[in-house]
Design an enzyme around this catalytic site. Structure first.
Site, PDB file in Angstrom:
ATOM      1  N   GLN A 131       0.893  -1.230  -0.019  1.00  0.00           N
ATOM      2  CA  GLN A 131       0.139   0.102   0.000  1.00  0.00           C
ATOM      3  C   GLN A 131       0.894   1.411  -0.085  1.00  0.00           C
ATOM      4  O   GLN A 131       1.607   1.529   0.789  1.00  0.00           O
ATOM      5  CB  GLN A 131      -0.755  -0.020   1.199  1.00  0.00           C
ATOM      6  CG  GLN A 131      -1.823   1.215   1.282  1.00  0.00           C
ATOM      7  CD  GLN A 131      -2.770   0.910   2.567  1.00  0.00           C
ATOM      8  OE1 GLN A 131      -3.118  -0.042   2.984  1.00  0.00           O
ATOM      9  NE2 GLN A 131      -3.528   1.985   2.849  1.00  0.00           N
ATOM     10  N   GLY A 132       0.825   2.085  -1.027  1.00  0.00           N
ATOM     11  CA  GLY A 132       1.710   3.349  -1.294  1.00  0.00           C
ATOM     12  C   GLY A 132       0.690   4.700  -0.893  1.00  0.00           C
ATOM     13  O   GLY A 132       0.206   5.370  -1.808  1.00  0.00           O
ATOM     14  N   TYR A 133       0.323   4.661   0.474  1.00  0.00           N
ATOM     15  CA  TYR A 133      -0.260   5.855   0.966  1.00  0.00           C
ATOM     16  C   TYR A 133       0.394   7.107   1.664  1.00  0.00           C
ATOM     17  O   TYR A 133       0.579   8.044   1.152  1.00  0.00           O
ATOM     18  CB  TYR A 133      -1.312   5.548   1.952  1.00  0.00           C
ATOM     19  CG  TYR A 133      -2.873   4.904   1.167  1.00  0.00           C
ATOM     20  CD1 TYR A 133      -2.868   4.509   0.092  1.00  0.00           C
ATOM     21  CD2 TYR A 133      -4.071   4.971   1.912  1.00  0.00           C
ATOM     22  CE1 TYR A 133      -4.251   4.374  -0.752  1.00  0.00           C
ATOM     23  CE2 TYR A 133      -5.214   4.713   1.095  1.00  0.00           C
ATOM     24  CZ  TYR A 133      -5.257   4.200  -0.178  1.00  0.00           C
ATOM     25  OH  TYR A 133      -6.515   3.604  -0.728  1.00  0.00           O
ATOM     26  N   SER A 134       1.190   6.571   2.746  1.00  0.00           N
ATOM     27  CA  SER A 134       1.769   7.533   3.559  1.00  0.00           C
ATOM     28  C   SER A 134       2.923   7.986   3.159  1.00  0.00           C
ATOM     29  O   SER A 134       3.715   7.394   2.307  1.00  0.00           O
ATOM     30  CB  SER A 134       2.127   6.841   5.062  1.00  0.00           C
ATOM     31  OG  SER A 134       1.024   6.694   5.723  1.00  0.00           O
ATOM     32  N   SER A 168       4.309  -1.478   4.447  1.00  0.00           N
ATOM     33  CA  SER A 168       4.642  -2.815   4.886  1.00  0.00           C
ATOM     34  C   SER A 168       4.950  -3.835   3.805  1.00  0.00           C
ATOM     35  O   SER A 168       4.089  -3.833   2.590  1.00  0.00           O
ATOM     36  CB  SER A 168       3.357  -3.188   5.450  1.00  0.00           C
ATOM     37  OG  SER A 168       3.104  -2.526   6.646  1.00  0.00           O
ATOM     38  N   GLU A 251     -10.840  -1.965   5.130  1.00  0.00           N
ATOM     39  CA  GLU A 251      -9.806  -2.418   6.003  1.00  0.00           C
ATOM     40  C   GLU A 251     -10.168  -3.005   7.222  1.00  0.00           C
ATOM     41  O   GLU A 251      -9.495  -3.672   8.138  1.00  0.00           O
ATOM     42  CB  GLU A 251      -8.992  -1.287   6.242  1.00  0.00           C
ATOM     43  CG  GLU A 251      -7.332  -1.632   6.830  1.00  0.00           C
ATOM     44  CD  GLU A 251      -6.679  -0.523   6.777  1.00  0.00           C
ATOM     45  OE1 GLU A 251      -5.416  -0.530   6.879  1.00  0.00           O
ATOM     46  OE2 GLU A 251      -7.038   0.853   6.538  1.00  0.00           O
ATOM     47  N   ASN A 375      -4.526   7.862  17.124  1.00  0.00           N
ATOM     48  CA  ASN A 375      -5.641   8.180  18.293  1.00  0.00           C
ATOM     49  C   ASN A 375      -6.114   9.548  17.997  1.00  0.00           C
ATOM     50  O   ASN A 375      -7.268   9.713  18.441  1.00  0.00           O
ATOM     51  CB  ASN A 375      -5.056   7.703  19.627  1.00  0.00           C
ATOM     52  CG  ASN A 375      -5.395   6.299  19.880  1.00  0.00           C
ATOM     53  OD1 ASN A 375      -5.336   5.357  18.684  1.00  0.00           O
ATOM     54  ND2 ASN A 375      -5.228   5.739  21.278  1.00  0.00           N
TER      55      ASN A 375
END
Length: 488
Positions: A131-134, A168, A251, A375
């Site tokens: 996953q290439g998000y952040s 990841s 997710e 959070n």
């Protein structure tokens, strides 16, 4: 809330449990209970082989429609699968991002050609995804992404440049789905595209990030004019945010109960060690173990309620509070594990560390309240929901003609919750005073507060309050205010 499974579901449970018992043996026996959080670096090649074994047995992508190679398993059957997989000690799935995120998103938004070309590799366990998000400056604030995608008019290809982080299993993956900015002048949610990018190509560099566990499951991924073929963009330019948010909806689903079974395995290990080394004789340790057990049961029943949302299989709204709850619970479990192990658990040789399972658990759980939405971000979302709810009540009181009945009901309903929340905020804000004496703060129960507010009102609005009871009380959303530093 669905607390029981049908006879057909129990037959399905027996089928998967038997298959796992027969196949998690021999060459795959060393994989049992390995490859989970904090242990993802172990046995990567063997776990890839295990993915292919599962595919051959028809146990990958079971929730997908049959036309795409799945079993069209019901929500209940998917829950059973994840529970039995965790109970049997199935290894961490190498293909879970492709199966649980990329695949459903391609099914929902992809063309027929994309589905035919990309889904079989996921289903067979032969093509792995990440996953290439952040990005370094776009974590919880995903809309701040700076990775760019430039269209090459001569070839029709998209050329991607930028950096992704915390990716990841990128070093083990074949594909990466990437959110990138197609309009260089755009800001925020606008001007984004959703790209499916092959990782094995010039222009892409994967650099592992060593964690405090001494392992490198996360990666930085650098794109330098990396090529995305014309047929590998999902949707249209500008639709990246819509597709990316839809993907995140996949997710938090049925895998939650499988996750809880992994938590149960960890708690069982803590209990076993506490009995062996005598830590269980400490009344404080026993109380914390009991609290962990209770919290896990609350988590399960809340998840069952969440998964009982609609006839279409959609999640109930309570799902949005689940991540905050389990992240705090699991972080506390990591602390409990270290206290059960004793002071010697804090000592280790120099890197590479030979950590025990519970030592890795403790270190990894420090990240639970950060990844997947911090959070702080989660709480901001809940506060906005609360404000919207109160605003609706206020509008209702000013617009409904029969204000003497319905309007007053809305006013009482809103006032009840605002008062209830603020009473508990006061309790929480003073809780840090008791930290040195081990006196836990105590929430004012809905029962006690209702008697104070009005027993008659509490009875009249019991059904209306059921959803908000979960939102405000069960998940303790305002625990944030218990920490003195959060007031500075």
């Amino acid at each position: 809330m669905k607390l029981q499974f049908s006879e057909a579901d129990e037959h399905f449970r027996h089928e998967i449990a038997s298959w796992l018992a027969d196949n998690l043996d021999g060459e795959f026996a060393p994989l049992r209970f390995r490859g989970g959080p904090g242990d993802e670096h172990m046995f990567p090649e063997e776990r890839k082989h295990w993915e292919r074994r599962m595919a051959a047995g028809g146990w990958t992508c079971i929730g997908w429609p049959e036309e795409f190679g799945g079993r069209a398993a019901s929500i209940e059957q998917q829950v059973i699968f994840h529970e039995e997989y965790a109970r049997a000690g199935g290894p961490g799935r190498m293909g879970h991002i492709g199966e649980g995120l990329a695949g459903p998103t391609i099914i929902a938004f992809g063309t027929d050609e994309q589905k035919a070309r990309l889904l079989p590799g996921i289903r067979a366990g032969t093509e792995l995804w990440c996953q290439g998000y952040s990005e370094p400056a776009a974590g919880s604030d995903l809309a701040a992404v700076k990775t760019r995608a430039r269209l090459d008019a001569a070839t029709g290809r998209w050329l991607i440049s930028g950096q992704k982080v915390w990716t990841s299993l990128a070093h083990e993956s074949d594909w990466c789905f990437v959110i990138a900015r197609t309009d260089p002048d755009s800001v925020g949610h606008a001007g984004l595209g959703f790209f499916l990018v092959r990782l094995r190509q010039p222009g892409i560099t994967v650099r592992p990030i060593e964690q405090m566990t001494g392992t490198s499951e996360f990666n930085e991924v650098f794109f330098d004019e990396a090529v995305c073929e014309p047929g590998d963009m999902l949707g249209k330019p500008g639709e990246g945010w819509k597709i990316g948010m839809a993907l995140l909806g996949f997710e938090r689903g049925v895998s939650t109960l499988g996750q809880q079974m992994l938590f149960q395995n960890e708690l069982d290990e803590i209990v076993r060690i506490a009995r062996e080394n005598g830590a269980g004789k400490d009344p404080d340790i026993r109380q914390r173990i009991a609290d962990a057990w209770i919290g896990l049961r609350v988590m399960r029943y809340s998840a069952m309620r969440m998964l009982s949302g609609g006839a279409d299989g959609s999640l109930a709204r309570e799902a949005m509070s689940y991540k905050l709850y389990w992240a705090i619970w699991h972080r506390n479990l990591g602390k409990l594990a270290m206290d059960v192990l004793g002071p010697e658990a804090e000592i280790a040789e120099s890197a590479p560390y030979g950590l025990s399972r519970l030592q890795s658990l403790f270190l990894f759980t420090r990240a639970d309240t950060i990844y997947g939405g911090t959070n702080q971000i989660q709480r901001n979302i809940y506060i906005r929901v609360c404000k919207q709810f109160f605003s609706i009540c206020c509008v209702a009181t000013s617009t409904i003609k029969n204000r003497s009945i319905i309007g007053n009901c809305c006013t009482i309903f809103a006032s009840y919750y605002l008062a209830y929340v603020f009473v508990n905020l006061l309790c929480l804000s003073s809780s840090s005073r008791f930290a040195s004496t081990n006196r836990p703060y105590r929430f004012v129960s809905q029962h006690d507060f209702s008697k104070i507010f009005s027993r008659k009102v509490e009875q009249r609005f019991y059904d209306l309050r059921s959803y908000h009871f979960v939102l405000f009380s069960s998940f303790s959303l305002f625990e944030y205010f218990a920490n003195a530093e959060n007031w500075s």
